[in-house]
Motif scaffolding. Structure first.
Motif, short mmCIF file in Angstrom:
data_model
loop_
_atom_site.label_atom_id
_atom_site.label_comp_id
_atom_site.label_asym_id
_atom_site.label_seq_id
_atom_site.Cartn_x
_atom_site.Cartn_y
_atom_site.Cartn_z
N LYS A 171 0.92 -1.18 -0.03
CA LYS A 171 0.01 -0.06 0.06
C LYS A 171 0.80 1.26 0.00
N LYS A 172 1.85 1.25 0.78
CA LYS A 172 2.68 2.44 1.01
C LYS A 172 3.66 2.57 -0.41
N PHE A 173 3.83 1.50 -0.99
CA PHE A 173 4.74 1.48 -2.13
C PHE A 173 3.95 2.05 -3.34
N HIS A 174 2.60 1.60 -3.42
CA HIS A 174 1.68 2.14 -4.55
C HIS A 174 1.30 3.54 -4.30
N ALA A 175 1.21 3.85 -2.85
CA ALA A 175 1.06 5.55 -2.79
C ALA A 175 2.30 6.09 -3.12
N LYS A 176 3.39 5.85 -2.66
CA LYS A 176 4.57 6.57 -3.08
C LYS A 176 4.92 6.48 -4.54
N THR A 177 5.06 5.55 -5.05
CA THR A 177 5.08 5.63 -6.65
C THR A 177 4.06 6.55 -7.32
N THR A 178 2.59 6.13 -7.03
CA THR A 178 1.52 7.29 -7.38
C THR A 178 2.10 8.69 -7.29
N ALA A 179 2.43 8.90 -6.07
CA ALA A 179 2.60 10.59 -5.67
C ALA A 179 3.77 10.91 -6.23
N LYS A 212 4.72 14.98 -10.88
CA LYS A 212 5.33 15.25 -12.04
C LYS A 212 4.31 16.09 -12.91
N ALA A 213 2.85 15.35 -12.90
CA ALA A 213 1.81 15.90 -13.48
C ALA A 213 1.23 17.33 -13.15
#
Length: 195
Positions: free
Chosen positions: A90-98, A103-104
């Protein structure tokens, strides 16, 4: 023509998920597994709740972003190991998305909200977290229940179905019962739920 932050973020999330080395065959076509999952999540969300906020839309697409990078086998193969793996994911998905959302050029408040949703905080209390959980459960029941049925015994499956059901809202339950299950799986679901 200018692209919106949402279009850019979606494109970059898809590009990350398209790198999944694991593939799944669906309707005689091979797809990177997490890209297919991401598309299923987004489509289910928009069918179930067409007015979902942009934050939930992105969280639905990024729910499993790059999941293959943290293998289940890298944790102890017991309940404690499983739960730790899920939390770290969960933390990894959140960080990768952040990182993608920065960038966006989304603002910090929006990025924090998406992270909050991906980490499934305040389930049952936060409406959007609950909406995302409903979508996760609906996608599981529609596309991933059947492979599970072939891997586990009946009692374990009934337990999995019951746990899934208990995470969902009443609206989610109603939607789940509209899924076109095989007669065998529908019988299993009804048995698990005591219907």
């Amino acid at each position: 023509m200018t692209t919106t932050p949402f279009q850019n973020a979606s494109k970059w999330i898809d590009a990350e998920n398209a790198q999944d080395p694991n593939h799944e065959i669906y309707q005689e076509k091979s797809y990177p597994k997490e890209l297919l999952y991401s598309n299923r999540m987004y489509e289910r969300l928009m069918n179930f709740h067409p007015h979902a906020s942009e934050a939930v839309q992105i969280a639905s697409k990024a729910q499993h972003i790059c999941r293959w990078k943290i293998a289940r086998e890298s944790y102890p193969m017991d309940r404690v190991g499983y739960l730790r793996w899920r939390e770290d994911l969960k933390k990894f998905h959140a960080k990768t998305t952040a990182t993608i959302l920065e960038k966006a050029e989304y603002d910090d408040a929006f990025i924090d909200r998406v992270s909050f949703l991906i980490e499934k905080k305040l389930l049952k209390k936060d409406e959007e977290t609950q909406l995302l959980e409903d979508v996760i459960c609906l996608v599981f029941l529609e596309f991933y229940l059947d492979p599970f049925v072939h891997k586990h015994d009946r009692e374990k499956m009934k337990n999995i179905i019951l746990k899934t059901w208990n995470k969902m809202s009443e609206k989610g339950h109603q939607e789940a019962l509209k899924i076109n299950f095989s007669p065998e799986n529908l019988a299993l679901i009804k048995e698990a739920l005591g219907l």
